[in-house]
Design an enzyme around this catalytic site. Sequence first.
Site, PDB file in Angstrom:
ATOM      1  N   ILE A  42      -5.997  -2.021   8.150  1.00 43.79           N
ATOM      2  CA  ILE A  42      -7.239  -1.257   8.047  1.00 43.79           C
ATOM      3  C   ILE A  42      -8.068  -1.365   9.317  1.00 43.79           C
ATOM      4  CG2 ILE A  42      -7.340  -1.483   5.530  1.00 43.79           C
ATOM      5  CD1 ILE A  42      -9.486  -3.658   5.906  1.00 43.79           C
ATOM      6  N   HIS A  60      -4.077   2.102   3.554  1.00 42.59           N
ATOM      7  CA  HIS A  60      -5.160   1.368   2.902  1.00 42.59           C
ATOM      8  C   HIS A  60      -6.522   1.751   3.459  1.00 42.59           C
ATOM      9  CE1 HIS A  60      -2.092  -1.953   1.610  1.00 42.59           C
ATOM     10  NE2 HIS A  60      -1.988  -0.836   0.918  1.00 42.59           N
ATOM     11  N   CYS A  68     -20.773   6.702  -0.491  1.00 42.34           N
ATOM     12  CA  CYS A  68     -21.454   5.889  -1.498  1.00 42.34           C
ATOM     13  C   CYS A  68     -20.503   5.606  -2.656  1.00 42.34           C
ATOM     14  CB  CYS A  68     -22.703   6.623  -1.992  1.00 42.34           C
ATOM     15  SG  CYS A  68     -23.553   5.776  -3.348  1.00 42.34           S
ATOM     16  N   CYS A  93     -27.044   3.832   0.080  1.00 41.75           N
ATOM     17  CA  CYS A  93     -27.123   5.289   0.078  1.00 41.75           C
ATOM     18  C   CYS A  93     -28.578   5.746   0.105  1.00 41.75           C
ATOM     19  CB  CYS A  93     -26.419   5.828  -1.161  1.00 41.75           C
ATOM     20  SG  CYS A  93     -26.457   7.631  -1.320  1.00 41.75           S
ATOM     21  N   CYS A  96     -29.078   7.761  -3.607  1.00 41.34           N
ATOM     22  CA  CYS A  96     -29.189   7.089  -4.908  1.00 41.34           C
ATOM     23  C   CYS A  96     -29.412   5.581  -4.800  1.00 41.34           C
ATOM     24  CB  CYS A  96     -27.943   7.366  -5.748  1.00 41.34           C
ATOM     25  SG  CYS A  96     -26.465   6.479  -5.170  1.00 41.34           S
ATOM     26  N   GLY A 133       6.825  -5.790  12.363  1.00 46.00           N
ATOM     27  CA  GLY A 133       5.830  -6.797  12.020  1.00 46.00           C
ATOM     28  C   GLY A 133       5.390  -6.795  10.574  1.00 46.00           C
ATOM     29  N   SER A 135       6.303  -8.179   6.217  1.00 51.02           N
ATOM     30  CA  SER A 135       7.079  -8.937   5.234  1.00 51.02           C
ATOM     31  C   SER A 135       7.789  -8.006   4.258  1.00 51.02           C
ATOM     32  CB  SER A 135       6.159  -9.873   4.450  1.00 51.02           C
ATOM     33  OG  SER A 135       5.186  -9.125   3.737  1.00 51.02           O
ATOM     34  N   GLU A 160      11.483 -12.158  11.491  1.00 56.59           N
ATOM     35  CA  GLU A 160      12.508 -12.565  10.536  1.00 56.59           C
ATOM     36  C   GLU A 160      13.104 -11.339   9.863  1.00 56.59           C
ATOM     37  OE1 GLU A 160      10.620 -15.069   7.687  1.00 56.59           O
ATOM     38  OE2 GLU A 160       9.190 -13.553   7.033  1.00 56.59           O
ATOM     39  N   CYS A 177       6.853  -8.519  18.362  1.00 53.56           N
ATOM     40  CA  CYS A 177       6.842  -7.055  18.426  1.00 53.56           C
ATOM     41  C   CYS A 177       6.508  -6.550  19.828  1.00 53.56           C
ATOM     42  CB  CYS A 177       5.836  -6.485  17.424  1.00 53.56           C
ATOM     43  SG  CYS A 177       6.340  -6.633  15.695  1.00 53.56           S
TER      44      CYS A 177
END
Length: 204
Positions: A42, A60, A68, A93, A96, A133, A135, A160, A177
């Site tokens: 992210i 993600h 909001c 916000c 609201c 990079g 798992s 790995e 990497c």
Amino acid sequence: MPFVTLSKEIWPGVKYRPTLTHCFFSLLGKKGILQRVYTQNIDGLEAVAGVDPDQLVECHGHFRSASCTNCGMEHTADDCKSSMVDKGEAPTCNICGGLVKPSIVFFGEVMPSRFSELVHFDVASCDLVITLGTSLLVAPVSNIPDWVKSNTHRMLINRELVGSFHRANDVFLEGDCDESVRELCSMVGWEEELDQLYSIAQSK
């Protein structure tokens, strides 16, 4: 709030800069051979490195927009950053009074529709999938290497061996990497261009 603390730490371009690997993605795009980058990170560093948004699926979420959590009103990323990074406060916000958060997917929330809109076409049409990079433990993104056609070449660049990378046409580059992508670029004469992109990314 824990998320405010995390945001101050990883907000794109504030503390961290793209690595050689992020710049490798950008280089593939400039060479016209990148179909898509799927990332579970992210931190937005692929975008900072110059990857075209059309070629990027941030599974993600990201910090480039915000809304909001109560009324859904959109807010600018700059306002969100000012509150979270500069002031260390949770943004609210102006309509609201609810909490505003960047377009990040929390645990239990639905992934952006962009993933499901693109992944089926991408796995069916790509001729090489490079996995780096990871798992390969968090579905559904971890399943992408297994969704490609049986004759699609697959490369794993990782410290790995993970997943199902044991097909006859699989390649496993064990190690760091950044070192591995530099080696690949050196083999095809792209190392100087990679370093140029890296230098630009560090100055952003």
